[in-house]
Design an enzyme around this catalytic site. Structure first.
Site, short mmCIF file in Angstrom:
data_model
loop_
_atom_site.label_atom_id
_atom_site.label_comp_id
_atom_site.label_asym_id
_atom_site.label_seq_id
_atom_site.Cartn_x
_atom_site.Cartn_y
_atom_site.Cartn_z
N ARG A 14 21.08 -5.27 20.25
CA ARG A 14 20.72 -5.71 18.83
C ARG A 14 19.56 -5.91 18.61
NH1 ARG A 14 20.92 -10.92 18.20
NH2 ARG A 14 22.73 -11.12 19.69
N TYR A 71 22.93 -1.42 -9.50
CA TYR A 71 24.31 -1.28 -8.89
C TYR A 71 25.06 -2.41 -8.90
CZ TYR A 71 27.15 -0.31 -4.80
OH TYR A 71 28.52 -0.14 -4.12
N ASP A 119 14.71 -0.65 -5.27
CA ASP A 119 15.67 0.07 -4.58
C ASP A 119 15.85 1.44 -5.16
OD1 ASP A 119 18.15 1.47 -4.13
OD2 ASP A 119 19.50 -0.45 -4.64
C1 PLP Z 1 21.28 2.19 -5.88
C2 PLP Z 1 22.38 1.54 -4.70
N1 PLP Z 1 21.85 0.56 -4.02
C3 PLP Z 1 22.75 -0.02 -2.86
C4 PLP Z 1 23.80 0.41 -2.82
C5 PLP Z 1 24.62 -0.15 -1.57
O1 PLP Z 1 24.84 0.72 -0.47
P1 PLP Z 1 25.84 0.79 0.50
O2 PLP Z 1 26.95 1.47 -0.19
O3 PLP Z 1 25.23 1.65 1.82
O4 PLP Z 1 26.09 -0.49 1.04
C6 PLP Z 1 24.26 1.66 -3.52
C7 PLP Z 1 25.65 1.96 -3.26
O5 PLP Z 1 26.36 2.82 -3.92
C8 PLP Z 1 23.76 2.06 -4.52
O6 PLP Z 1 24.04 3.14 -5.42
#
Ligand code: PLP
Length: 385
Positions: free
Chosen positions: A52, A104, A176
């Protein structure tokens, strides 16, 4: 096989974080599928105690992604959401975060339904208007969390302008970067302190792994994230780490094809009589086309189009044959989705309306197939509505 100083982007993608296996010379980092490591004597080991905490496959991926994003260190998590959750542990009860309103849906759900319970406060603003970010800042604001381009309405935030606002108020900027990928946009070079990704998407690129990464620059953040990754334990598995490491080797060439197909589909849809609107930053009529040109090295494979009514959108989704109806994005195969009932179903209708997301929109994640085959598929599906 040594990465030269000043190596360029595609070379970094292929080689950073990786050396031939010292035991065998294997050119590819092995999958270290182990939970623990044998110690030579009490207190004497090779730097690995428990998987881990440390795993060589995961460490190779983390070094690779830190280099690709231009950060100092990276931490791999079991999903994009786990990576975003880890970033928010830099905050404490009473802290305030300014967030892109069109973030998101899963990020909104984590912030609104989970983290608010622990005394964190969130304001959702259209970060594509820097003055709205400035107006939302409070003395307690510790973080600005931006997604650009946004999903699915493709709004662009000026990362440099928002970084300057965040820093003036003593807050960190988190970007992001899932939708653009570092091949198209490197937020740290533009002033971001932290970058997060769902590696599930373009970084892995083959729709066969779920994962997330946090790339950090500040030494205090790095020390904390390393502690949290081990303390909370939502680590990326060795096999998934290996898959993403394989994915980043082809990131540059895949993104070039995603860009080309994105432009081809956006232009085709723009001239189609049954399409009322196309949202794609590469189109000159996109309201932030100039900013996208300045900030990005390509416009990507994500686009959204409107066919006027919900019934028409449903018909198009149901009739596409080559394009698969599925959530997710960023893979080599083209996917379509109906955001209002799929990816954004958990976003309340009034918020969907506020960000310009209609029930008649269809989102495309353009893969890397031949563009003409994709256009032919859209042609036959649109002919039926
Ligand atoms: C812009 C964005 N950030 C974060 C995520 C979350 O990622 P995960 O589905 O790998 O948890 C997504 C998932 O679609 C996403 O489109």
């Amino acid at each position: 096989m040594k990465l030269p100083p000043g190596a360029r982007f595609s070379t970094v993608c292929i080689h950073a974080g990786q050396v031939p296996d010292p035991g065998t010379g294997a050119i590819i980092t092995p999958i270290f599928q182990t939970s623990t490591y044998v110690q030579e004597a009490l207190g004497r080991h090779k730097g690995y105690e428990y998987a881990r905490t440390q795993n060589p496959t995961r460490a190779a991926l983390e070094q690779n992604l830190a280099a690709i994003e231009g950060g100092t260190a990276a931490f791999a998590f079991a999903s994009g959401m786990a990576a975003i959750d880890a970033v928010t542990t830099l905050l404490a009860a009473g802290d305030h975060v300014v967030v892109t309103d069109n973030t998101y849906g899963g990020t909104f759900r984590l912030f609104d339904k989970v983290l608010r319970k622990y005394g964190l406060e969130f304001s959702y603003v259209d970060t594509s208007e820097p003055q709205l970010v400035e107006a939302a800042m409070r003395p307690s604001t510790r973080m600005v969390f931006v997604e650009t381009p946004t999903n699915p309405v493709m709004r662009i935030t000026d990362i440099g302008a928002v970084a300057a606002i965040a820093h003036r108020h003593g807050a960190r900027l988190v970007v992001d970067n899932t939708f653009a990928s570092p091949a198209l946009q490197q937020p740290i070079a533009l002033g971001a302190d932290l970058v997060v990704h769902s590696t599930t998407k373009y970084l892995n690129g083959h729709s066969d792994s779920i994962g997330g990464i946090v790339v950090a620059t500040r030494h205090d953040d790095i020390a904390w994230l390393q502690f949290v990754q081990n303390a909370a334990g939502a680590i990326l598995s060795p096999f998934d780490s290996w898959l993403v490491l394989r994915g980043t080797k082809t990131l540059t060439v895949r993104m070039a094809q995603h860009n080309a197909n994105g432009i081809a589909l956006a232009e085709f849809l723009s001239s189609h009589p049954k399409v009322t609107q196309v949202l794609y930053p590469g189109l000159s009529n996109h309201p932030q086309h100039a900013l996208a040109r300045r900030q990005m090295r390509g416009f990507g494979g994500m686009l959204t189009f409107d066919v006027g009514t919900f019934d028409a959108a449903r018909e198009v989704c149901n009739r596409l044959r080559l394009m698969a109806l599925a959530e997710s994005l960023g893979g080599v195969e083209t996917l379509v989705c109906h955001p209002a009932s799929m990816t954004h179903a958990s976003v309340p209708p009034e918020r969907r309306q506020a960000i310009g997301l209609t029930d008649s929109m269809v989102r495309i994640s353009a893969g890397i197939e031949d563009a003409q085959d994709l256009i032919d598929d859209l042609t036959q599906a649109l002919a039926a509505v």
